[in-house]
Write a protein that holds these residues in place. Structure first.
Motif, PDB file in Angstrom:
ATOM      1  N   ARG A  14       0.378  -1.010   0.149  1.00 25.13           N
ATOM      2  CA  ARG A  14      -0.012  -0.013   0.061  1.00 25.13           C
ATOM      3  C   ARG A  14       1.130   1.500   0.205  1.00 25.13           C
ATOM      4  O   ARG A  14       0.752   2.238  -0.242  1.00 25.13           O
ATOM      5  CB  ARG A  14      -1.038  -0.202   0.961  1.00 25.13           C
ATOM      6  N   ASP A  15       2.082   1.206   0.834  1.00 27.09           N
ATOM      7  CA  ASP A  15       2.266   2.342   0.628  1.00 27.09           C
ATOM      8  C   ASP A  15       3.314   2.642  -0.121  1.00 27.09           C
ATOM      9  O   ASP A  15       3.804   3.817  -0.810  1.00 27.09           O
ATOM     10  CB  ASP A  15       4.181   2.160   1.642  1.00 27.09           C
ATOM     11  N   GLY A  16       3.814   1.632  -0.815  1.00 30.31           N
ATOM     12  CA  GLY A  16       4.481   1.537  -2.722  1.00 30.31           C
ATOM     13  C   GLY A  16       3.373   1.816  -3.102  1.00 30.31           C
ATOM     14  O   GLY A  16       4.004   3.297  -4.338  1.00 30.31           O
ATOM     15  N   ILE A  17       2.154   1.439  -3.538  1.00 33.33           N
ATOM     16  CA  ILE A  17       1.146   2.623  -4.217  1.00 33.33           C
ATOM     17  C   ILE A  17       0.963   3.682  -3.793  1.00 33.33           C
ATOM     18  O   ILE A  17       1.015   4.211  -5.052  1.00 33.33           O
ATOM     19  CB  ILE A  17      -0.198   1.722  -4.312  1.00 33.33           C
ATOM     20  N   LEU A  18       1.063   4.112  -3.190  1.00 26.79           N
ATOM     21  CA  LEU A  18       0.649   6.116  -2.345  1.00 26.79           C
ATOM     22  C   LEU A  18       1.771   6.606  -3.013  1.00 26.79           C
ATOM     23  O   LEU A  18       1.660   7.451  -3.406  1.00 26.79           O
ATOM     24  CB  LEU A  18       0.472   5.516  -1.274  1.00 26.79           C
ATOM     25  N   LEU A  60      -6.938   8.424  -2.776  1.00 24.13           N
ATOM     26  CA  LEU A  60      -7.434   9.283  -3.068  1.00 24.13           C
ATOM     27  C   LEU A  60      -7.200  10.372  -0.972  1.00 24.13           C
ATOM     28  O   LEU A  60      -6.217  10.916  -0.643  1.00 24.13           O
ATOM     29  CB  LEU A  60      -8.369  10.770  -3.446  1.00 24.13           C
ATOM     30  N   ASP A  61      -7.641   9.373  -0.245  1.00 23.01           N
ATOM     31  CA  ASP A  61      -7.592   9.262   1.030  1.00 23.01           C
ATOM     32  C   ASP A  61      -6.139   8.646   1.582  1.00 23.01           C
ATOM     33  O   ASP A  61      -5.405   9.409   2.197  1.00 23.01           O
ATOM     34  CB  ASP A  61      -8.586   7.945   1.522  1.00 23.01           C
ATOM     35  N   GLY A  62      -6.089   8.196   0.707  1.00 27.45           N
ATOM     36  CA  GLY A  62      -4.259   7.457   0.699  1.00 27.45           C
ATOM     37  C   GLY A  62      -3.871   8.754   0.376  1.00 27.45           C
ATOM     38  O   GLY A  62      -2.348   9.097   1.336  1.00 27.45           O
ATOM     39  N   LEU A  63      -3.771   9.594  -0.256  1.00 24.79           N
ATOM     40  CA  LEU A  63      -2.461  10.530  -0.444  1.00 24.79           C
ATOM     41  C   LEU A  63      -3.012  11.593   0.667  1.00 24.79           C
ATOM     42  O   LEU A  63      -1.882  12.223   0.308  1.00 24.79           O
ATOM     43  CB  LEU A  63      -3.124  11.071  -2.111  1.00 24.79           C
ATOM     44  N   VAL A  64      -4.224  12.158   0.529  1.00 24.73           N
ATOM     45  CA  VAL A  64      -3.977  12.943   1.855  1.00 24.73           C
ATOM     46  C   VAL A  64      -3.540  12.418   3.232  1.00 24.73           C
ATOM     47  O   VAL A  64      -2.632  12.608   3.790  1.00 24.73           O
ATOM     48  CB  VAL A  64      -5.271  13.363   2.604  1.00 24.73           C
ATOM     49  N   GLU A  65      -3.278  11.148   3.637  1.00 26.41           N
ATOM     50  CA  GLU A  65      -2.630  10.430   4.293  1.00 26.41           C
ATOM     51  C   GLU A  65      -0.880   9.847   4.461  1.00 26.41           C
ATOM     52  O   GLU A  65      -0.265  10.726   5.261  1.00 26.41           O
ATOM     53  CB  GLU A  65      -2.780   8.625   4.651  1.00 26.41           C
ATOM     54  N   ALA A  66      -0.767   9.938   2.932  1.00 26.57           N
ATOM     55  CA  ALA A  66       0.771   9.953   3.013  1.00 26.57           C
ATOM     56  C   ALA A  66       1.272  11.497   3.336  1.00 26.57           C
ATOM     57  O   ALA A  66       2.491  11.808   3.382  1.00 26.57           O
ATOM     58  CB  ALA A  66       1.137   9.556   1.325  1.00 26.57           C
ATOM     59  N   VAL A  67       0.920  12.947   2.675  1.00 25.87           N
ATOM     60  CA  VAL A  67       1.284  13.463   2.567  1.00 25.87           C
ATOM     61  C   VAL A  67       1.387  14.135   4.342  1.00 25.87           C
ATOM     62  O   VAL A  67       2.690  14.697   4.608  1.00 25.87           O
ATOM     63  CB  VAL A  67       0.089  14.691   1.522  1.00 25.87           C
ATOM     64  N   LEU A  68      -0.292  13.820   4.634  1.00 26.28           N
ATOM     65  CA  LEU A  68      -0.084  14.540   6.297  1.00 26.28           C
ATOM     66  C   LEU A  68       1.094  13.220   7.165  1.00 26.28           C
ATOM     67  O   LEU A  68       1.578  13.543   8.355  1.00 26.28           O
ATOM     68  CB  LEU A  68      -1.538  13.785   7.069  1.00 26.28           C
ATOM     69  N   SER A  69       1.149  12.051   6.617  1.00 28.38           N
ATOM     70  CA  SER A  69       1.977  11.577   7.690  1.00 28.38           C
ATOM     71  C   SER A  69       3.388  11.918   7.219  1.00 28.38           C
ATOM     72  O   SER A  69       4.810  11.477   7.986  1.00 28.38           O
ATOM     73  CB  SER A  69       2.362   9.888   7.476  1.00 28.38           C
ATOM     74  N   LEU A  70       4.347  12.640   6.135  1.00 26.93           N
ATOM     75  CA  LEU A  70       5.330  13.198   6.749  1.00 26.93           C
ATOM     76  C   LEU A  70       5.601  14.130   7.964  1.00 26.93           C
ATOM     77  O   LEU A  70       6.977  14.409   8.036  1.00 26.93           O
ATOM     78  CB  LEU A  70       5.453  13.807   4.826  1.00 26.93           C
ATOM     79  N   ALA A  71       4.257  15.170   8.449  1.00 32.02           N
ATOM     80  CA  ALA A  71       4.630  15.895   9.669  1.00 32.02           C
ATOM     81  C   ALA A  71       4.836  14.825  10.120  1.00 32.02           C
ATOM     82  O   ALA A  71       4.538  13.816  10.591  1.00 32.02           O
ATOM     83  CB  ALA A  71       3.845  16.975   9.270  1.00 32.02           C
ATOM     84  N   GLY A 112      -9.417  12.171   4.138  1.00 33.97           N
ATOM     85  CA  GLY A 112      -8.472  12.133   4.913  1.00 33.97           C
ATOM     86  C   GLY A 112      -8.596  10.418   6.128  1.00 33.97           C
ATOM     87  O   GLY A 112      -7.306  10.226   6.707  1.00 33.97           O
ATOM     88  N   GLU A 113      -9.728   9.965   6.316  1.00 35.32           N
ATOM     89  CA  GLU A 113     -10.513   9.149   7.480  1.00 35.32           C
ATOM     90  C   GLU A 113      -9.442   7.161   6.846  1.00 35.32           C
ATOM     91  O   GLU A 113     -10.361   7.069   6.885  1.00 35.32           O
ATOM     92  CB  GLU A 113     -11.620   9.389   7.804  1.00 35.32           C
ATOM     93  N   THR A 114      -8.402   7.080   7.141  1.00 35.22           N
ATOM     94  CA  THR A 114      -7.749   6.294   6.827  1.00 35.22           C
ATOM     95  C   THR A 114      -7.182   5.985   8.410  1.00 35.22           C
ATOM     96  O   THR A 114      -7.218   6.918   9.323  1.00 35.22           O
ATOM     97  CB  THR A 114      -6.711   6.341   5.641  1.00 35.22           C
TER      98      THR A 114
END
Length: 224
Positions: A14-18, A60-71, A112-114
């Motif tokens: 999943r992380d690689g796909i995102l 799309l939810d995962g994309l939001v997660e991917a950016v937020l997780s960088l913080a 992005g409610e993952t």
């Protein structure tokens, strides 16, 4: 790129796909991000992706997660002031948003409610609860800081490079001209500080606000 047939292990995660989806969004825009385009970039059949990301909404939810997780997570050492944790989170979020312009519209429109995002929110609210915030005040602080930071970062990205300012207009409006020349990070820091000062006053019951009686309960219990 050679495409793997359905059912053949492609080493997908999943992380690689995102990560691949985020790269496409940044380089080509969200409109070009389709399951087929994503599959092409990974060298797999589209059906291989659905085992990790069930549909476009989840992507799309995962994309939001991917950016937020960088913080950085909003977490604190036992003796650290809560403002330090919130400021670190906000500065990390600002950098992450600025680095990924392809998902700016998503950050404004998608919750992005993952599972990963909800876990991060839970941790942040527990941290603020230990600092003396009631749950409603902690939720309001987290939302205010997040929305301010995202909006500020997107605005910065849209105005990078500035624009032409006629010298005659600058001479006629010196204060406005000085305002447009203000360093963006300084403006962000001042705005964030104002938010932190204001919420600290609310937390302490300054200015007629009711002081919190108990720390915030666990978010899952409160929201469930």
């Amino acid at each position: 790129m050679t495409r793997r047939s359905p059912g053949v292990s492609a080493g997908l995660s999943r992380d690689g796909i995102l990560a691949a989806a985020l790269a496409i969004a940044d380089a080509e825009g969200l409109r070009r991000l389709t399951m087929r385009r994503l599959a092409d970039s990974l060298g797999v059949e589209p059906m291989s992706i659905y085992g990790h990301v069930p549909d476009k909404t989840a992507l799309l939810d995962g994309l939001v997660e991917a950016v937020l997780s960088l913080a950085a997570d909003l977490d604190l050492a036992d003796d650290a002031p809560w403002q330090e944790g919130v400021r670190g989170f906000a500065e990390g979020l600002r950098d992450a948003v600025r680095a990924h312009p392809g998902v700016h519209s998503l950050l404004l429109t998608t919750q992005g409610e993952t599972e990963r995002n909800l876990a991060a929110v839970e941790k942040a609210l527990e941290t603020l609860g230990r600092a003396g915030f009631t749950l409603p005040l902690a939720v309001s602080l987290l939302r205010t800081v997040t929305e301010f930071t995202v909006a500020h970062a997107i605005s910065d990205s849209a105005t990078d490079g500035g624009g032409h300012r006629p010298e005659s207009a600058m001479a006629e409006h010196p204060l406005a001209s000085a305002a447009t020349a203000t360093d963006s990070f300084d403006a962000f820091t001042i705005g964030l500080t104002a938010i932190l000062v204001g919420f600290d006053a609310l937390r302490r019951g300054v200015g007629g606000a009711a002081a919190p009686q108990e720390p915030a309960p666990r978010a899952a219990q409160a929201l469930g």
